[in-house]
Design an enzyme around this catalytic site. Structure first.
Site, PDB file in Angstrom:
ATOM      1  N   ASP A   1     -30.511   5.333  27.727  1.00 57.07           N
ATOM      2  CA  ASP A   1     -30.682   4.006  27.143  1.00 57.07           C
ATOM      3  C   ASP A   1     -31.952   3.369  27.715  1.00 57.07           C
ATOM      4  O   ASP A   1     -32.019   3.058  28.908  1.00 57.07           O
ATOM      5  CB  ASP A   1     -29.451   3.164  27.471  1.00 57.07           C
ATOM      6  CG  ASP A   1     -29.474   1.786  26.819  1.00 57.07           C
ATOM      7  OD1 ASP A   1     -30.536   1.383  26.298  1.00 57.07           O
ATOM      8  OD2 ASP A   1     -28.428   1.113  26.837  1.00 57.07           O
TER       9      ASP A   1
ATOM     10  N   GLY B   1     -37.967   8.644  13.322  1.00 54.43           N
ATOM     11  CA  GLY B   1     -38.898   7.734  12.685  1.00 54.43           C
ATOM     12  C   GLY B   1     -40.325   7.874  13.160  1.00 54.43           C
ATOM     13  O   GLY B   1     -40.855   8.977  13.352  1.00 54.43           O
TER      14      GLY B   1
ATOM     15  N   VAL C   1     -38.763   1.347  19.422  1.00 50.55           N
ATOM     16  CA  VAL C   1     -37.322   1.209  19.618  1.00 50.55           C
ATOM     17  C   VAL C   1     -36.726   0.362  18.494  1.00 50.55           C
ATOM     18  O   VAL C   1     -37.178  -0.756  18.242  1.00 50.55           O
ATOM     19  CB  VAL C   1     -37.002   0.557  20.984  1.00 50.55           C
ATOM     20  CG1 VAL C   1     -35.504   0.323  21.132  1.00 50.55           C
ATOM     21  CG2 VAL C   1     -37.515   1.435  22.116  1.00 50.55           C
ATOM     22  N   ALA C   2     -35.726   0.905  17.814  1.00 48.07           N
ATOM     23  CA  ALA C   2     -34.956   0.174  16.798  1.00 48.07           C
ATOM     24  C   ALA C   2     -33.487   0.348  17.155  1.00 48.07           C
ATOM     25  O   ALA C   2     -32.905   1.394  16.916  1.00 48.07           O
ATOM     26  CB  ALA C   2     -35.249   0.717  15.407  1.00 48.07           C
TER      27      ALA C   2
ATOM     28  N   TYR D   1     -36.738  -9.706   5.840  1.00 48.53           N
ATOM     29  CA  TYR D   1     -37.421  -8.993   6.922  1.00 48.53           C
ATOM     30  C   TYR D   1     -38.372  -9.917   7.680  1.00 48.53           C
ATOM     31  O   TYR D   1     -38.001 -10.477   8.709  1.00 48.53           O
ATOM     32  CB  TYR D   1     -38.150  -7.748   6.397  1.00 48.53           C
ATOM     33  CG  TYR D   1     -38.526  -6.820   7.536  1.00 48.53           C
ATOM     34  CD1 TYR D   1     -37.666  -5.814   7.940  1.00 48.53           C
ATOM     35  CD2 TYR D   1     -39.712  -6.994   8.256  1.00 48.53           C
ATOM     36  CE1 TYR D   1     -37.969  -4.998   9.037  1.00 48.53           C
ATOM     37  CE2 TYR D   1     -40.021  -6.190   9.340  1.00 48.53           C
ATOM     38  CZ  TYR D   1     -39.148  -5.196   9.719  1.00 48.53           C
ATOM     39  OH  TYR D   1     -39.454  -4.408  10.805  1.00 48.53           O
TER      40      TYR D   1
ATOM     41  N   GLY E   1     -38.514   6.205  22.292  1.00 48.07           N
ATOM     42  CA  GLY E   1     -38.038   6.302  20.910  1.00 48.07           C
ATOM     43  C   GLY E   1     -38.615   7.533  20.245  1.00 48.07           C
ATOM     44  O   GLY E   1     -39.034   7.490  19.090  1.00 48.07           O
TER      45      GLY E   1
ATOM     46  N   LYS F   1     -40.023  -9.224  15.522  1.00 52.72           N
ATOM     47  CA  LYS F   1     -41.322  -8.559  15.449  1.00 52.72           C
ATOM     48  C   LYS F   1     -42.451  -9.511  15.841  1.00 52.72           C
ATOM     49  O   LYS F   1     -43.435  -9.104  16.479  1.00 52.72           O
ATOM     50  CB  LYS F   1     -41.549  -8.016  14.039  1.00 52.72           C
ATOM     51  CG  LYS F   1     -40.624  -6.868  13.658  1.00 52.72           C
ATOM     52  CD  LYS F   1     -40.806  -5.660  14.555  1.00 52.72           C
ATOM     53  CE  LYS F   1     -39.979  -4.476  14.104  1.00 52.72           C
ATOM     54  NZ  LYS F   1     -40.098  -3.313  15.023  1.00 52.72           N
TER      55      LYS F   1
END
Length: 398
Positions: free
Chosen positions: A112, A53, A141-142, A239, A49, A248
């Protein structure tokens, strides 16, 4: 594709094109905010990732501050005849140039992360270039979906509350001027919750560690960190107590499983709880734009950027600073955000926010600018009237 003037066209948070020069300047600006540390051996890292971000921040901070070498993995769209590449494509090109300029042997793979083929490609590259293995794996990773490499089933993540529906305030950016409005979100089904955990939970993180261990690519003292978020009580229903929060929690619980795999190399697995930031992933979460704008309104320039948090993370991981863990053994980089006095002021702003008062309470202009910067626009020092070449190749695996 010939050079052309690239303008920010799109809907709301989503822009159709990215600006190569603007993306390069964003990377350079992040790099310039990091001071090099005194170092001896270069650590070797795999960052999953690495193009956006906190993953991008971890890559730039690691290269600049500690001279890390290794591999960055991301999944970006190349340029086409009609469209520019994604912003992460151009950011990766610039990060690769900075790494080369710093003498860091750092390669980037576009693929990927969930597939076994990509894992094999990355492991082969690491085995060829760094036969002694790696010191760090940063997992950031998002993703909206994941096709499971064993079952072949595609799982779609959702952003929904669990148990009952939830109403909240949010900022609507679909018009020229952002407006405050109320929205209602129906609760997730059990299947949607399970799918979100499959995409955003810890299963793929553990598969990466297992694959590295099987190839004997873990050096003694190996450390892996998966990036996470907790956030404010103002956003907790959608969230931390919602589907993404369940994922999470699964991610954080996976750290204990991974610890067992790492016992043979005296390694450790941690989750890092980062603070709020404007990212392409976070803009999709209802209420987050409002909350982050209010947070910026309270903190102003003292709000910690992803690059500042990434520097703090590397300082702690390398032992330059002591690890700051909470009672659940999570690395906490969000204490500045969740300080009681900060949350009290943000909560006061949230409760007072109306369509008439929102402009005085939240820094909406800053948030809008940050969204555009994600695509390389609204970046100081870039001439957007000049033609720009968008057809730029992926950096070679040197």
């Amino acid at each position: 594709m010939t050079a052309r003037i690239i303008t920010p066209r799109g809907r709301g948070f989503l822009l159709f094109d990215s600006h190569p020069a603007g993306c390069a300047k964003v990377v350079q600006d992040m790099h310039d905010q990091v001071a090099p540390a005194t170092m001896h051996d270069r650590p070797t890292a795999l960052i999953i990732g690495s193009s956006a971000g906190y993953g991008l921040a971890a890559t730039i901070a690691g290269i600049r501050r500690y001279g890390i070498q290794g591999v960055g993995l991301c999944f970006e769209r190349p340029p086409t005849d009609r469209r520019t590449a994604t912003a992460g494509w151009y950011r990766t090109l610039s990060t690769a140039e900075l790494a080369a300029g710093a003498g860091s042997d750092f390669s980037f793979v576009n693929g990927d992360a969930f597939t076994d083929d990509t894992k094999q490609q990355v492991l082969d590259l690491l085995g060829t270039k760094f036969d002694g293995g790696i010191d760090y794996l940063i997992y950031s990773v998002a993703a909206p979906r994941r096709t499971h490499p064993v079952s072949g089933q595609t799982h779609q993540s959702v952003l929904k509350p669990i148990g009952q529906g939830y109403g909240t305030k949010t900022l609507d950016f679909s018009r020229d001027v952002p407006t405050l409005k109320d929205i209602w979100i129906d609760p997730a089904t059990d299947a949607e919750k399970a799918d979100t955990i499959k995409v955003m939970g810890g299963e793929d993180w553990a598969r990466w560690v297992d694959a590295l261990a099987a190839r004997r690519l873990l050096r003694p003292g190996f450390t892996t960190v998966a990036l996470s978020y907790i956030g404010s009580h103002l956003t907790s229903q959608i969230y931390r107590q919602g589907t993404i929060g369940a994922a999470k929690a699964h991610l954080e619980g996976t750290a204990l499983t991974i610890e067992g795999v790492l016992s043979g190399v005296d390694g450790r697995a941690l989750t890092s709880v980062n603070g709020a930031a404007v990212t392409q992933a976070s803009t999709a979460i209802p209420g987050t734009a409002l909350y982050t704008s209010l947070l910026r309104g309270v903190l102003g320039a003292t709000m910690q950027s992803p690059i500042a948090q990434a520097v703090d993370m590397w300082d702690q991981l390398t032992g330059a600073h002591e690890l700051q863990l909470d009672e659940e053994s999570r690395l906490r980089l969000d204490r500045w955000e969740l300080h009681p006095s900060v949350q009290e002021q943000v909560t006061e702003g949230w409760e007072k926010a109306t369509p008439d008062t929102i402009a005085d309470l939240a820094d909406i202009d800053w948030f809008t600018t940050e969204v555009r910067r994600l695509y390389g626009f609204a970046v100081n020092g870039v001439d957007y009237t000049a033609p720009c070449e968008p057809d730029l190749p992926w950096p070679t695996l040197g």
